[in-house]
Every structure is written in structure tokens, then in C-alpha cells.
Motif scaffolding. Structure first.
Motif, PDB file in Angstrom:
ATOM      1  N   ASP A 135       0.881  -1.169   0.000  1.00 53.08           N
ATOM      2  CA  ASP A 135       0.000   0.000   0.000  1.00 53.08           C
ATOM      3  C   ASP A 135       0.923   1.224   0.000  1.00 53.08           C
ATOM      4  O   ASP A 135       1.862   1.292   0.815  1.00 53.08           O
ATOM      5  CB  ASP A 135      -0.857  -0.052   1.281  1.00 53.08           C
ATOM      6  CG  ASP A 135      -2.237   0.544   1.121  1.00 53.08           C
ATOM      7  OD1 ASP A 135      -2.850   0.408   0.039  1.00 53.08           O
ATOM      8  OD2 ASP A 135      -2.728   1.146   2.106  1.00 53.08           O
ATOM      9  N   HIS A 152       0.650   5.239  -0.504  1.00 59.59           N
ATOM     10  CA  HIS A 152      -0.146   6.450  -0.731  1.00 59.59           C
ATOM     11  C   HIS A 152       0.702   7.718  -0.686  1.00 59.59           C
ATOM     12  O   HIS A 152       1.587   7.844   0.165  1.00 59.59           O
ATOM     13  CB  HIS A 152      -1.223   6.581   0.350  1.00 59.59           C
ATOM     14  CG  HIS A 152      -2.173   5.426   0.417  1.00 59.59           C
ATOM     15  ND1 HIS A 152      -2.869   4.954  -0.661  1.00 59.59           N
ATOM     16  CD2 HIS A 152      -2.557   4.641   1.469  1.00 59.59           C
ATOM     17  CE1 HIS A 152      -3.642   3.944  -0.295  1.00 59.59           C
ATOM     18  NE2 HIS A 152      -3.462   3.720   0.995  1.00 59.59           N
ATOM     19  N   ASP A 191      -8.310   5.158  -4.402  1.00 63.22           N
ATOM     20  CA  ASP A 191      -7.749   4.168  -3.484  1.00 63.22           C
ATOM     21  C   ASP A 191      -7.584   2.844  -4.233  1.00 63.22           C
ATOM     22  O   ASP A 191      -8.086   2.683  -5.362  1.00 63.22           O
ATOM     23  CB  ASP A 191      -8.679   3.993  -2.275  1.00 63.22           C
ATOM     24  CG  ASP A 191      -7.938   3.424  -1.067  1.00 63.22           C
ATOM     25  OD1 ASP A 191      -6.700   3.266  -1.141  1.00 63.22           O
ATOM     26  OD2 ASP A 191      -8.594   3.136  -0.047  1.00 63.22           O
ATOM     27  N   HIS A 244      -1.836   6.512   6.485  1.00 63.89           N
ATOM     28  CA  HIS A 244      -1.086   5.256   6.602  1.00 63.89           C
ATOM     29  C   HIS A 244      -0.314   4.996   5.314  1.00 63.89           C
ATOM     30  O   HIS A 244      -0.684   5.492   4.251  1.00 63.89           O
ATOM     31  CB  HIS A 244      -2.028   4.078   6.891  1.00 63.89           C
ATOM     32  CG  HIS A 244      -2.972   3.796   5.759  1.00 63.89           C
ATOM     33  ND1 HIS A 244      -4.126   4.526   5.553  1.00 63.89           N
ATOM     34  CD2 HIS A 244      -2.919   2.897   4.752  1.00 63.89           C
ATOM     35  CE1 HIS A 244      -4.746   4.085   4.463  1.00 63.89           C
ATOM     36  NE2 HIS A 244      -4.023   3.097   3.945  1.00 63.89           N
TER      37      HIS A 244
HETATM   38 ZN    ZN Z   1      -4.439   2.199   2.158  1.00 61.84          ZN
END
Ligand code: ZN
Ligand code: VGL
Length: 222
Positions: A65, A67, A131, A99
Motif C-alpha cells: 500500500d 499512498h 484508493d 497510513h
Molecule cells: Zn491504504
């Protein structure tokens, strides 16, 4: 072929890993482990299990992940509280604490993870306005990450999924892998869930309905 042998082969093909199999290690990152920004209860407990599995599988792919600051999935971006939802052009979005910010310690893989032979790392959620729980297709449900194409080009037919969180990124990845035409095995004890309003049970039901097979790591490693 005698029927006993056919059955035996059927069972062993579930238990051993071959060239058409890949292990997908989903988001085993510091922010999803205890002490992290979006800690999944017991998240770090999957690390030794994932390591044991990975040691037995040639084709290993990890997702991360990843971001940018101010990402659309962050509550702080909207001046709202984590775990509220908002409507975005592509649908309802759960808002999370900041996060897995690109380059941060929280975005790094858990330090205990041992995947030296991992062949690809797929980063996702890097577009500011979209996302991506799934490792294959972003939350707008149209933008591919490239993982589906990668697996297809590599001749992968079956993926074993493990990691964090069972009810978000693991489930979305498993469901998209099914849509991509792959056999999918969820390694239940190699996952932990966030469990927001029954999301764990819903995710397990959705995966079952989509033909995702459930297994335990001990069965696969026996
Ligand atoms: Zn995320
Ligand atoms: C995840 C929420 C937000 C996950 C990622 O890895 O399951 N969950 N971003």
C-alpha cells in the motif's frame, strides 16, 4: 489411471506448490502491524506463517500500500474522522488514518518478513484521487495495477493469498484474482482482519460465493 491414484493426485496438487502457483503476500507493512498507523489486531502474527509458506513457493509477489500525502482515502484530507465514509466519484470510500505514506517507515514491509526471492513488488494506491484495496484493479474498478497482466504473462494459474487485511486488501485481491480467471486459495491463518461492522464475515462470504478456496497453512505445508 486407478481411481485411488487420481484422488491422491488431486489432494497432493492442493498441498504442494508448482510452477503455475504464486503466493501473493498482501500489505505486510509496519502501519498494518501493532504500533502502526492502521494497526490490524495481531497483524504481525502472520509474519512467521507467511515466511514458512514463502520458503516453499518459487513464485512470490508482494503488494505494498503506497499512498501520497493527502491521499483521498485519508480522513485528514477531508477534515473528517477515521472510519467515517464519504461518497467519491467511484463510490463509497471508508476514510482511514494516514497510513503507508510513500517513503515512510510505516510503509516499509515488516522487518521480520523474509521474502528474498520475491519476484515482483506491486505498489498500489499511489494515485492521489483513487484508493486501491485490490492488488489487481484500483477502487474505480477500471484502472489496472498491472498485476493481472503480470500473472497471466508468467503463466500463473493459481494464487495463494495471505497478509493484511483479510477483509479489505486480501479479500479484494482474492475476488479480483477470481475475476481474472485464476484459482484462488485463501490461507486463513496467514491473514488478520480489521473487522469493521462485520466486514470480516462479509468478506469471507463474498470470497466463498466467488469460489475462493479456504485453507490453513499447516494443511499446505504438511
Ligand atoms: Zn491504504
Ligand atoms: C488496507 C485499508 C486501507 C489493507 C489498505 O491493506 O487492507 N486497508 N488501506
Amino acid at each position: 489411471m486407478p481411481i485411488e491414484l487420481m484422488m491422491f493426485e488431486g489432494i497432493t496438487s492442493m498441498q504442494t506448490f508448482g510452477q503455475y502457483d504464486a503466493l501473493l503476500v498482501i500489505d505486510v507493512q509496519n502501519d498494518f502491524c501493532p504500533g502502526g498507523a492502521l494497526a490490524v489486531p495481531g497483524g504481525d502474527e502472520v509474519v512467521p506463517i507467511v515466511n514458512r509458506l514463502a520458503a516453499r513457493i518459487a513464485n512470490v509477489v508482494a503488494t505494498q500500500d503506497w499512498h501520497p500525502k493527502g491521499h483521498v482515502s485519508f480522513a485528514s484530507t477531508h477534515g473528517l474522522q477515521p472510519f467515517q465514509t464519504i461518497e467519491l466519484p467511484y463510490g463509497t470510500q471508508v476514510l482511514w488514518p494516514d497510513h503507508c505514506v510513500q517513503g515512510s517507515a510505516g510503509a516499509e514491509f515488516h522487518p521480520g518478513l523474509r521474502l528474498p526471492h520475491a519476484q515482483a513488488v506491486i505498489r498500489k494506491g499511489y494515485r492521489p484521487e483513487i484508493d486501491s484495496y485490490s492488488g489487481l484493479v484500483e477502487a474505480d474498478r477500471t484502472t489496472p495495477t498491472g498485476l493481472g497482466g503480470y500473472l497471466t504473462e508468467r503463466g500463473i494459474r493459481r494464487v495463494f493469498v495471505a497478509g493484511l487485511a483479510l477483509d479489505f486488501c486480501v479479500a479484494w485481491t482474492a475476488l479480483d484474482a477470481r475475476r481474472h480467471g485464476l484459482d484462488v486459495v485463501l490461507i486463513e491463518d496467514a491473514c488478520r482482519a480489521i473487522d469493521l461492522d462485520g466486514s470480516r464475515e462479509r468478506a469471507l462470504n463474498d470470497m466463498q460465493a466467488a469460489g475462493v478456496v479456504r485453507a490453513l497453512s499447516d494443511e499446505l505445508l504438511a
